[in-house]
Enzyme design. Structure first.
Site, PDB file in Angstrom:
ATOM      1  N   GLY A 112       0.792  -1.234   0.000  1.00  0.00           N
ATOM      2  CA  GLY A 112       0.000   0.000   0.000  1.00  0.00           C
ATOM      3  C   GLY A 112       0.821   1.278   0.000  1.00  0.00           C
ATOM      4  O   GLY A 112       0.351   2.321   0.461  1.00  0.00           O
TER       5      GLY A 112
ATOM      6  N   ASP B 114      -9.435  -1.712 -18.876  1.00  0.00           N
ATOM      7  CA  ASP B 114     -10.476  -2.336 -19.693  1.00  0.00           C
ATOM      8  C   ASP B 114     -10.544  -3.798 -19.270  1.00  0.00           C
ATOM      9  O   ASP B 114      -9.980  -4.168 -18.245  1.00  0.00           O
ATOM     10  CB  ASP B 114     -10.224  -2.116 -21.195  1.00  0.00           C
ATOM     11  CG  ASP B 114      -8.919  -2.737 -21.658  1.00  0.00           C
ATOM     12  OD1 ASP B 114      -8.327  -3.543 -20.901  1.00  0.00           O
ATOM     13  OD2 ASP B 114      -8.475  -2.421 -22.780  1.00  0.00           O
TER      14      ASP B 114
ATOM     15  N   GLY C 206      -9.096  -6.365 -20.516  1.00  0.00           N
ATOM     16  CA  GLY C 206      -7.857  -7.125 -20.714  1.00  0.00           C
ATOM     17  C   GLY C 206      -6.909  -6.950 -19.529  1.00  0.00           C
ATOM     18  O   GLY C 206      -7.212  -6.251 -18.558  1.00  0.00           O
TER      19      GLY C 206
ATOM     20  N   HIS D  72       9.002   2.845  -7.487  1.00  0.00           N
ATOM     21  CA  HIS D  72       8.058   3.354  -6.483  1.00  0.00           C
ATOM     22  C   HIS D  72       8.158   4.868  -6.351  1.00  0.00           C
ATOM     23  O   HIS D  72       7.146   5.554  -6.242  1.00  0.00           O
ATOM     24  CB  HIS D  72       8.320   2.695  -5.131  1.00  0.00           C
ATOM     25  CG  HIS D  72       7.483   1.470  -4.900  1.00  0.00           C
ATOM     26  ND1 HIS D  72       7.938   0.359  -4.242  1.00  0.00           N
ATOM     27  CD2 HIS D  72       6.210   1.185  -5.249  1.00  0.00           C
ATOM     28  CE1 HIS D  72       6.974  -0.555  -4.195  1.00  0.00           C
ATOM     29  NE2 HIS D  72       5.923  -0.076  -4.809  1.00  0.00           N
TER      30      HIS D  72
ATOM     31  N   HIS E 156       1.077   0.339 -13.240  1.00  0.00           N
ATOM     32  CA  HIS E 156       1.837  -0.869 -13.587  1.00  0.00           C
ATOM     33  C   HIS E 156       3.330  -0.514 -13.627  1.00  0.00           C
ATOM     34  O   HIS E 156       3.711   0.496 -14.233  1.00  0.00           O
ATOM     35  CB  HIS E 156       1.365  -1.391 -14.955  1.00  0.00           C
ATOM     36  CG  HIS E 156       2.004  -2.690 -15.311  1.00  0.00           C
ATOM     37  ND1 HIS E 156       1.656  -3.885 -14.715  1.00  0.00           N
ATOM     38  CD2 HIS E 156       2.999  -2.986 -16.179  1.00  0.00           C
ATOM     39  CE1 HIS E 156       2.403  -4.856 -15.210  1.00  0.00           C
ATOM     40  NE2 HIS E 156       3.237  -4.341 -16.098  1.00  0.00           N
TER      41      HIS E 156
ATOM     42  N   LEU F  68     -10.092  -7.806 -12.158  1.00  0.00           N
ATOM     43  CA  LEU F  68     -11.376  -7.164 -11.888  1.00  0.00           C
ATOM     44  C   LEU F  68     -12.472  -7.857 -12.695  1.00  0.00           C
ATOM     45  O   LEU F  68     -12.317  -8.043 -13.908  1.00  0.00           O
ATOM     46  CB  LEU F  68     -11.257  -5.701 -12.320  1.00  0.00           C
ATOM     47  CG  LEU F  68     -11.878  -4.632 -11.454  1.00  0.00           C
ATOM     48  CD1 LEU F  68     -11.467  -4.757 -10.006  1.00  0.00           C
ATOM     49  CD2 LEU F  68     -11.524  -3.272 -11.998  1.00  0.00           C
TER      50      LEU F  68
END
Ligand code: GRF
Length: 204
Positions: free
Chosen positions: A18, A140, A142, A170, A108, A92
């Site tokens: 997180g 989307d 994919g 990061h 990403h 998702l």
């Protein structure tokens, strides 16, 4: 900064450390991002990200293997306008993507379309590329395929390790994700086909 009524209500979906959640919370706290985190959802009950949400007084929910309907209900109940995936290691459900069209972002740790999917930093190093970076994109159905919002390059050193590269990435991610959310909040992102136009003179 704007009053709370002008802040973009967002949810953040997490599975792990997180640090991106923390960066978003900290940027809001510094009044540099006009958003409010209404809900944090984790699929992992032991994610350190949940403690970060609690410490910031943000509502959180563990949904281990949520159905699309359960996820959509939680997000709609929270009244969010944008959903931010930040190290969410679940795919998702398409139902959730359809319920929030162009209203879900992901971060990403590679320059998409290179190295999508799991272990992107490991894939990057194994391939021997000299340059990588991070990508913020709309989600989307994919895997890491949606329209790209922002990217920033990060050079790879000769003695780079997975840990050192992850840390470099990061640092960039923590600055770039709040910036992408603010562009969305300001209505400066327009999706045309698979491209995102940014209506900001300092960016394209
Ligand atoms: C980040 O590197 C992000 O790019 C990827 O997962 C990682 C999450 O890190 N999707 P954290 O949980 O925000 O520290």
């Amino acid at each position: 900064m704007s009053s709370s009524s002008e802040r973009l209500p967002i949810a953040i979906l997490v599975s792990g450390a997180g640090t991106n959640l923390q960066a978003i919370l900290d940027t809001i706290h510094r009044h540099e991002l006009a958003a409010t985190v209404r809900l944090v959802i984790s699929n992992n009950p032991t994610a350190p990200a949940l403690a970060r949400a609690r410490a910031a007084g943000v509502a959180s929910l563990v949904l281990a293997k949520p159905t699309g309907a359960a996820l959509v209900a939680a997000l709609q109940d929270a009244g969010v306008s944008l959903v931010c995936l930040a190290g969410y290691m679940n795919i998702l459900p398409p139902e959730a993507v359809q319920a929030f069209p162009h209203r879900i972002m992901n971060i990403h740790p590679a320059l998409l379309p290179a190295f999508p999917g799991l272990h992107a930093v490991r894939q990057t190093l194994a391939h021997g590329v000299r340059m990588t970076g991070c990508t913020i994109h709309f989600v989307d159905t994919g895997i890491d395929t949606g329209p790209i919002i922002l990217q920033e390059a990060v050079p790879i050193a000769a003695n780079e390790t997975e840990a050192s590269l992850t840390e470099k990435l990061h640092r960039v991610e923590h600055r770039l994700y709040p910036q992408a959310i603010q562009l969305f909040a300001d209505g400066k992102l327009q999706i045309v086909g698979r491209k995102v136009l940014i209506h900001d003179r300092s960016l394209w």
